[in-house]
Write an enzyme that holds these catalytic residues in place. Sequence first.
Site, short mmCIF file in Angstrom:
data_model
loop_
_atom_site.label_atom_id
_atom_site.label_comp_id
_atom_site.label_asym_id
_atom_site.label_seq_id
_atom_site.Cartn_x
_atom_site.Cartn_y
_atom_site.Cartn_z
CG HIS A 1 33.17 35.42 44.56
ND1 HIS A 1 34.02 35.94 43.60
CD2 HIS A 1 33.51 36.04 45.72
CE1 HIS A 1 34.81 36.85 44.16
NE2 HIS A 1 34.52 36.91 45.45
CG ASP B 1 33.49 30.05 40.49
OD1 ASP B 1 32.35 29.63 40.76
OD2 ASP B 1 33.81 31.24 40.63
CG HIS C 1 37.24 29.84 43.59
ND1 HIS C 1 38.41 30.04 42.87
CD2 HIS C 1 36.30 30.57 42.95
CE1 HIS C 1 38.17 30.85 41.85
NE2 HIS C 1 36.89 31.18 41.89
CG HIS D 1 30.27 35.48 40.98
ND1 HIS D 1 30.80 34.25 40.67
CD2 HIS D 1 31.34 36.29 41.16
CE1 HIS D 1 32.11 34.31 40.66
NE2 HIS D 1 32.47 35.55 40.97
CG ASN E 1 34.75 39.10 41.04
OD1 ASN E 1 34.31 37.95 41.03
ND2 ASN E 1 35.93 39.40 41.55
CG HIS E 2 37.91 37.96 38.23
ND1 HIS E 2 38.72 39.04 38.49
CD2 HIS E 2 37.93 37.19 39.35
CE1 HIS E 2 39.22 38.94 39.72
NE2 HIS E 2 38.75 37.83 40.26
CD GLU F 1 34.49 35.27 38.18
OE1 GLU F 1 34.49 36.47 37.91
OE2 GLU F 1 34.82 34.81 39.29
CG ASN F 2 37.88 32.98 38.46
OD1 ASN F 2 36.97 32.60 39.18
ND2 ASN F 2 38.40 34.19 38.57
#
Length: 270
Positions: free
Chosen positions: A181, A12, A183, A156, A71-72, A43-44
Amino acid sequence: MAKNLTVFFISDIVGEPGLSLLETIFPSLRDKYKPDFIIANAENSHEGRGLNRHIVQRLYDIEVDVITGGNHSFDKWKIFSYMKTDDHLLRPLNFPKGNAGYGYGVYEIGKTGKKIGVLNLQGRTFMADIDDPFSTSDWALERIKEETNLIFVDFHAEATAEKMAYAWQVDGEVSVIVGTHTHTPTNDARILPKGTGYITDAGMTGPFDSVIGMDKDTSIRRFTLGTPQRYKIAENDNRMCGVVADIDMETGKCTSIEPVIYPEFQNKAD
């Protein structure tokens, strides 16, 4: 003796702090571990939520082979058209049919003559109620196994139990499962009885002087006031979290799995 395949997973990536750190230190880590294949969850990576085409290219420039999401993945709409064209950029496969992008792929591994399948899934516990990741995985693995028995899964999910349940379901069917996810890196990297390497969460690459990457004061206000706060990325104490796994290229079984945190946390007072 069969050669092992070394896979390096970068967990991540959070915003510019995570990207800049990665571009600075990863070349030396790449030289140290000499991975045959590199996967990164991004994704972040754009302002803490989503990603863009420029960031994708920055990751390819440091020799990342496949980018996974969560999810992002869909937070920045400008990436949608590009997601349709790049099968090395993945998002969770179990988002409903009709969404842009790819949820899994099978890729050549350098000059080894071998292929590796990479599958991206998202959990549903405490998260969006999308399609079932367990049955989606069954569908995908059946197709991936037509081409290779070397299979890496980025699961995730928020709930530890959901990640573990998935791992037990597919133990021996996939080579490595890396949870993402939360972190927060977990200390449970292990090889399950039937040969699947597993870790509940690989952590994050970004600022740890934070609340999972978010500015501390902003995050505290969100909890104490009970109201939404504008997302602000933290800046300090940047670290890279990841996982290095070795896979037997003949059997597809994991032979070792090791978390990587650089620089390491200080766990003793000066």
